[in-house]
Enzyme design. Sequence first.
Site, mmCIF file in Angstrom:
data_model
loop_
_atom_site.group_PDB
_atom_site.id
_atom_site.type_symbol
_atom_site.label_atom_id
_atom_site.label_comp_id
_atom_site.label_asym_id
_atom_site.label_seq_id
_atom_site.Cartn_x
_atom_site.Cartn_y
_atom_site.Cartn_z
ATOM 1 N N LYS A 90 -4.305 -6.219 -9.422
ATOM 2 C CA LYS A 90 -4.444 -4.790 -9.711
ATOM 3 C C LYS A 90 -3.495 -4.443 -10.850
ATOM 4 C CE LYS A 90 -3.492 -0.170 -8.215
ATOM 5 N NZ LYS A 90 -2.646 0.671 -7.334
ATOM 6 N N ALA A 117 -4.783 6.570 -5.584
ATOM 7 C CA ALA A 117 -3.683 7.524 -5.757
ATOM 8 C C ALA A 117 -4.112 8.961 -5.483
ATOM 9 C CB ALA A 117 -3.060 7.431 -7.148
ATOM 10 N N GLY A 118 -3.282 9.654 -4.744
ATOM 11 C CA GLY A 118 -3.467 11.076 -4.513
ATOM 12 C C GLY A 118 -4.039 11.454 -3.171
ATOM 13 N N ASN A 143 -1.572 4.141 -0.033
ATOM 14 C CA ASN A 143 -0.337 3.629 0.545
ATOM 15 C C ASN A 143 0.466 4.760 1.174
ATOM 16 O OD1 ASN A 143 2.525 1.675 -0.714
ATOM 17 N ND2 ASN A 143 1.971 2.287 1.334
ATOM 18 N N THR A 144 0.923 5.709 0.349
ATOM 19 C CA THR A 144 1.804 6.773 0.828
ATOM 20 C C THR A 144 1.172 7.592 1.942
ATOM 21 O OG1 THR A 144 2.768 6.926 -1.387
ATOM 22 C CG2 THR A 144 3.224 8.726 0.113
#
Length: 268
Positions: free
Chosen positions: A110, A197-198, A219-220
């Site tokens: 990635k 992301a996001g 992830n987060t």
Amino acid sequence: MPDSIPVTDVDDSLLIAGKSFQSRLLVGTGKYKDMEGTRKAIEASGAEIVTVAIRRTNIGQNPGEPNLLDVIPPNKYTILPNTAHCYTAEDAVRTCRLARELLEGHDLVKLEVLGDEKTLYPDITATLKAAEQLVKDGFKVMVYTSDDPIIAKRLEELGCVAVMPLAAPIGSGLGIQNPYNILTIIEDAKVPVLVDAGVGTASDAALAMELGCDGVLMNTAIAGAQKPVLMASAMKKAVEAGREAFLAGRIPRKRYASASSPIDGTFF
């Protein structure tokens, strides 16, 4: 009785670089409290592809330190090395080459090349440069990019095996901010499109899949949740539900109501 009833007889596996996967949820390994927490959350997510930040995580380059591969073994998961925290094309290329050495020739990576530490937005010029070099080097590149449809198409034309537009800034949890941009990327792409992301919660993941994305990487949203294992389970269900809704085909939006029961043949 069978454990589950298939909703369709058509093979709906995710195909990336010639390999098929049953899960359309990809997860990261950062920000967890400990290795055991990482293991439990990833198992709950049902993910088959797990991304690892080579510059931040030990996968064998630091002998004597805890090795992440002990809890996400390559014989169970497809490891996706990423170039997180790289701010130049040269650093990103160097990091991918290191990952290939550490993982004995593994070539699926990635790519992300960041523009600055405040926004963590991709540096598109550097991303294009790194992608071109990595493809020439024989890597199969899944690439983090902006939600610009023109750039996404350019990365595909360079030979990337998947394009991964952001939904919102990394770690923001804002969800999909430009759904029509994402939709345009999907409509024009001939390679898998995965939102990266996001994402903040399950409804964000479901929306990405309902738009027609091939998958979601996060992830987060899981690692930062109050109960990561429970959130991982929720995200698994959301991605599956969103995909099924996309395949089923939603009803059109209408300005006014329409009766759910027909009135033809009624007596009054």
